[in-house]
Design a protein around this motif. Structure first.
Motif, PDB file in Angstrom:
ATOM      1  N   ASP A   1       0.836  -1.209   0.000  1.00 33.63           N
ATOM      2  CA  ASP A   1       0.000   0.000   0.000  1.00 33.63           C
ATOM      3  C   ASP A   1       0.872   1.261   0.000  1.00 33.63           C
ATOM      4  O   ASP A   1       0.498   2.276  -0.571  1.00 33.63           O
ATOM      5  CB  ASP A   1      -0.910  -0.037   1.235  1.00 33.63           C
ATOM      6  CG  ASP A   1      -2.062   0.937   1.178  1.00 33.63           C
ATOM      7  OD1 ASP A   1      -2.324   1.540   0.120  1.00 33.63           O
ATOM      8  OD2 ASP A   1      -2.722   1.103   2.226  1.00 33.63           O
ATOM      9  N   ALA A   2       2.029   1.196   0.621  1.00 27.41           N
ATOM     10  CA  ALA A   2       2.916   2.357   0.751  1.00 27.41           C
ATOM     11  C   ALA A   2       3.928   2.482  -0.386  1.00 27.41           C
ATOM     12  O   ALA A   2       4.708   3.429  -0.403  1.00 27.41           O
ATOM     13  CB  ALA A   2       3.674   2.267   2.081  1.00 27.41           C
ATOM     14  N   PHE A   3       3.903   1.568  -1.340  1.00 28.90           N
ATOM     15  CA  PHE A   3       4.960   1.494  -2.351  1.00 28.90           C
ATOM     16  C   PHE A   3       5.169   2.800  -3.111  1.00 28.90           C
ATOM     17  O   PHE A   3       6.294   3.260  -3.288  1.00 28.90           O
ATOM     18  CB  PHE A   3       4.692   0.337  -3.318  1.00 28.90           C
ATOM     19  CG  PHE A   3       5.813   0.079  -4.280  1.00 28.90           C
ATOM     20  CD1 PHE A   3       7.072  -0.277  -3.821  1.00 28.90           C
ATOM     21  CD2 PHE A   3       5.612   0.188  -5.650  1.00 28.90           C
ATOM     22  CE1 PHE A   3       8.111  -0.516  -4.705  1.00 28.90           C
ATOM     23  CE2 PHE A   3       6.645  -0.045  -6.541  1.00 28.90           C
ATOM     24  CZ  PHE A   3       7.896  -0.405  -6.066  1.00 28.90           C
ATOM     25  N   ARG A   4       4.098   3.425  -3.571  1.00 26.19           N
ATOM     26  CA  ARG A   4       4.217   4.688  -4.307  1.00 26.19           C
ATOM     27  C   ARG A   4       4.956   5.722  -3.470  1.00 26.19           C
ATOM     28  O   ARG A   4       5.880   6.397  -3.944  1.00 26.19           O
ATOM     29  CB  ARG A   4       2.830   5.209  -4.694  1.00 26.19           C
ATOM     30  CG  ARG A   4       2.840   6.518  -5.456  1.00 26.19           C
ATOM     31  CD  ARG A   4       1.417   7.042  -5.666  1.00 26.19           C
ATOM     32  NE  ARG A   4       0.793   7.414  -4.417  1.00 26.19           N
ATOM     33  CZ  ARG A   4       0.878   8.639  -3.870  1.00 26.19           C
ATOM     34  NH1 ARG A   4       1.541   9.594  -4.475  1.00 26.19           N
ATOM     35  NH2 ARG A   4       0.290   8.894  -2.728  1.00 26.19           N
ATOM     36  N   SER A   5       4.577   5.852  -2.208  1.00 25.81           N
ATOM     37  CA  SER A   5       5.228   6.819  -1.324  1.00 25.81           C
ATOM     38  C   SER A   5       6.687   6.464  -1.085  1.00 25.81           C
ATOM     39  O   SER A   5       7.545   7.356  -1.003  1.00 25.81           O
ATOM     40  CB  SER A   5       4.482   6.899   0.011  1.00 25.81           C
ATOM     41  OG  SER A   5       3.171   7.389  -0.192  1.00 25.81           O
ATOM     42  N   LEU A   6       6.999   5.178  -0.975  1.00 26.55           N
ATOM     43  CA  LEU A   6       8.387   4.764  -0.766  1.00 26.55           C
ATOM     44  C   LEU A   6       9.254   5.061  -1.991  1.00 26.55           C
ATOM     45  O   LEU A   6      10.411   5.469  -1.852  1.00 26.55           O
ATOM     46  CB  LEU A   6       8.460   3.280  -0.411  1.00 26.55           C
ATOM     47  CG  LEU A   6       7.995   2.935   0.993  1.00 26.55           C
ATOM     48  CD1 LEU A   6       7.865   1.424   1.166  1.00 26.55           C
ATOM     49  CD2 LEU A   6       8.935   3.522   2.031  1.00 26.55           C
ATOM     50  N   VAL A   7       8.721   4.873  -3.172  1.00 24.20           N
ATOM     51  CA  VAL A   7       9.475   5.199  -4.386  1.00 24.20           C
ATOM     52  C   VAL A   7       9.812   6.682  -4.393  1.00 24.20           C
ATOM     53  O   VAL A   7      10.953   7.089  -4.649  1.00 24.20           O
ATOM     54  CB  VAL A   7       8.693   4.788  -5.658  1.00 24.20           C
ATOM     55  CG1 VAL A   7       9.342   5.372  -6.909  1.00 24.20           C
ATOM     56  CG2 VAL A   7       8.599   3.275  -5.759  1.00 24.20           C
ATOM     57  N   ILE A   8       8.825   7.520  -4.085  1.00 22.06           N
ATOM     58  CA  ILE A   8       9.069   8.966  -4.031  1.00 22.06           C
ATOM     59  C   ILE A   8      10.079   9.301  -2.944  1.00 22.06           C
ATOM     60  O   ILE A   8      11.012  10.080  -3.154  1.00 22.06           O
ATOM     61  CB  ILE A   8       7.733   9.721  -3.815  1.00 22.06           C
ATOM     62  CG1 ILE A   8       6.842   9.571  -5.053  1.00 22.06           C
ATOM     63  CG2 ILE A   8       7.989  11.198  -3.489  1.00 22.06           C
ATOM     64  CD1 ILE A   8       5.403   9.979  -4.841  1.00 22.06           C
ATOM     65  N   SER A   9       9.930   8.691  -1.782  1.00 23.39           N
ATOM     66  CA  SER A   9      10.830   8.934  -0.657  1.00 23.39           C
ATOM     67  C   SER A   9      12.277   8.607  -1.013  1.00 23.39           C
ATOM     68  O   SER A   9      13.194   9.387  -0.731  1.00 23.39           O
ATOM     69  CB  SER A   9      10.375   8.102   0.550  1.00 23.39           C
ATOM     70  OG  SER A   9      11.226   8.271   1.644  1.00 23.39           O
ATOM     71  N   GLN A  10      12.480   7.462  -1.654  1.00 25.64           N
ATOM     72  CA  GLN A  10      13.835   7.029  -2.004  1.00 25.64           C
ATOM     73  C   GLN A  10      14.383   7.753  -3.230  1.00 25.64           C
ATOM     74  O   GLN A  10      15.478   8.313  -3.198  1.00 25.64           O
ATOM     75  CB  GLN A  10      13.848   5.523  -2.287  1.00 25.64           C
ATOM     76  CG  GLN A  10      13.649   4.667  -1.081  1.00 25.64           C
ATOM     77  CD  GLN A  10      13.536   3.199  -1.454  1.00 25.64           C
ATOM     78  OE1 GLN A  10      13.833   2.791  -2.571  1.00 25.64           O
ATOM     79  NE2 GLN A  10      13.087   2.388  -0.517  1.00 25.64           N
ATOM     80  N   GLN A  11      13.623   7.728  -4.306  1.00 25.15           N
ATOM     81  CA  GLN A  11      14.140   8.197  -5.592  1.00 25.15           C
ATOM     82  C   GLN A  11      14.183   9.715  -5.721  1.00 25.15           C
ATOM     83  O   GLN A  11      15.056  10.249  -6.393  1.00 25.15           O
ATOM     84  CB  GLN A  11      13.313   7.609  -6.739  1.00 25.15           C
ATOM     85  CG  GLN A  11      13.295   6.093  -6.767  1.00 25.15           C
ATOM     86  CD  GLN A  11      14.676   5.488  -6.915  1.00 25.15           C
ATOM     87  OE1 GLN A  11      15.461   5.919  -7.739  1.00 25.15           O
ATOM     88  NE2 GLN A  11      14.973   4.482  -6.110  1.00 25.15           N
ATOM     89  N   LEU A  12      13.251  10.401  -5.102  1.00 30.21           N
ATOM     90  CA  LEU A  12      13.186  11.855  -5.254  1.00 30.21           C
ATOM     91  C   LEU A  12      13.640  12.622  -4.019  1.00 30.21           C
ATOM     92  O   LEU A  12      14.019  13.785  -4.129  1.00 30.21           O
ATOM     93  CB  LEU A  12      11.759  12.280  -5.630  1.00 30.21           C
ATOM     94  CG  LEU A  12      11.243  11.668  -6.939  1.00 30.21           C
ATOM     95  CD1 LEU A  12       9.784  12.035  -7.149  1.00 30.21           C
ATOM     96  CD2 LEU A  12      12.093  12.094  -8.114  1.00 30.21           C
ATOM     97  N   LEU A  13      13.601  11.974  -2.863  1.00 30.22           N
ATOM     98  CA  LEU A  13      13.911  12.705  -1.634  1.00 30.22           C
ATOM     99  C   LEU A  13      15.042  12.087  -0.812  1.00 30.22           C
ATOM    100  O   LEU A  13      15.329  12.522   0.293  1.00 30.22           O
ATOM    101  CB  LEU A  13      12.641  12.879  -0.799  1.00 30.22           C
ATOM    102  CG  LEU A  13      11.588  13.746  -1.513  1.00 30.22           C
ATOM    103  CD1 LEU A  13      10.239  13.651  -0.829  1.00 30.22           C
ATOM    104  CD2 LEU A  13      12.047  15.185  -1.603  1.00 30.22           C
ATOM    105  N   GLY A  14      15.690  11.064  -1.355  1.00 29.95           N
ATOM    106  CA  GLY A  14      16.962  10.603  -0.831  1.00 29.95           C
ATOM    107  C   GLY A  14      16.988   9.722   0.398  1.00 29.95           C
ATOM    108  O   GLY A  14      18.039   9.577   1.018  1.00 29.95           O
ATOM    109  N   THR A  15      15.876   9.083   0.760  1.00 38.04           N
ATOM    110  CA  THR A  15      15.948   8.204   1.928  1.00 38.04           C
ATOM    111  C   THR A  15      16.704   6.925   1.576  1.00 38.04           C
ATOM    112  O   THR A  15      16.641   6.436   0.452  1.00 38.04           O
ATOM    113  CB  THR A  15      14.545   7.867   2.489  1.00 38.04           C
ATOM    114  OG1 THR A  15      13.759   7.262   1.469  1.00 38.04           O
ATOM    115  CG2 THR A  15      13.864   9.104   3.039  1.00 38.04           C
TER     116      THR A  15
END
Length: 168
Positions: free
Chosen positions: A68-82
């Protein structure tokens, strides 16, 4: 006329904004990690996990599902550097108490056939065993990882004690 929830938001925000001094924080989380946890109202991630404002992304959904959180995790990692993802499920989770058939039946009973049709293909991502589901989520998210250098770990938060334990 405001509902009690809206009034709580208005009054709570008024008090919060009156002493707010953190408008300078950067968009990316300063400690470069994300937490996926449940939306359960008994969990206060900031306090329970020691997360200062601006330090981490906190992604909440029913059951702390990484799917369920996958979209947010992609953004978090790929665009915001987590670079770290902590998956934190919890004892006493409501997702342990029903399955897809029960959820769909509840929708049909309370909202009728038209609403039931809207959720007939929906997977509510329920689970019968907490530790097993943490392991399954870790396996699933690691299989989707398109970038090396991301650390994933699984945890169980005990709502009864406030303690966390790592799932290996």
């Amino acid at each position: 006329m405001s509902t009690p929830a809206e009034q709580n938001l208005i009054e709570g925000n008024k008090a919060y904004a009156s002493t707010f001094t953190e408008g300078h924080l950067a968009l990316p989380p300063s400690q470069k990690y994300a937490v996926v946890t449940c939306m359960d109202a008994r969990i206060d991630p900031k306090s329970a996990f020691g997360i200062p404002l601006g330090a981490a992304h906190i992604i909440r959904n029913a059951g702390a599902s990484v799917r369920d959180a996958f979209r947010s995790l992609v953004i978090s990692q790929q665009l915001l550097g987590t670079t770290d993802v902590l998956i934190v499920k919890h004892t006493g989770c409501g997702m342990l108490t029903f399955d897809n058939e029960v959820a769909k039946g509840a929708v049909a009973k309370s909202k009728g056939d038209a609403a039931a049709k809207e959720v007939e293909d929906l997977d509510f991502l329920t689970f019968p065993d907490l530790e097993t589901e943490v392991k399954k989520d870790l396996e699933w998210i690691k299989s989707k990882n398109v970038e090396s250098g991301i650390n994933f770990s699984g945890w169980i938060y005990e709502v009864e004690t406030g303690k966390v334990k790592r799932v290996e």
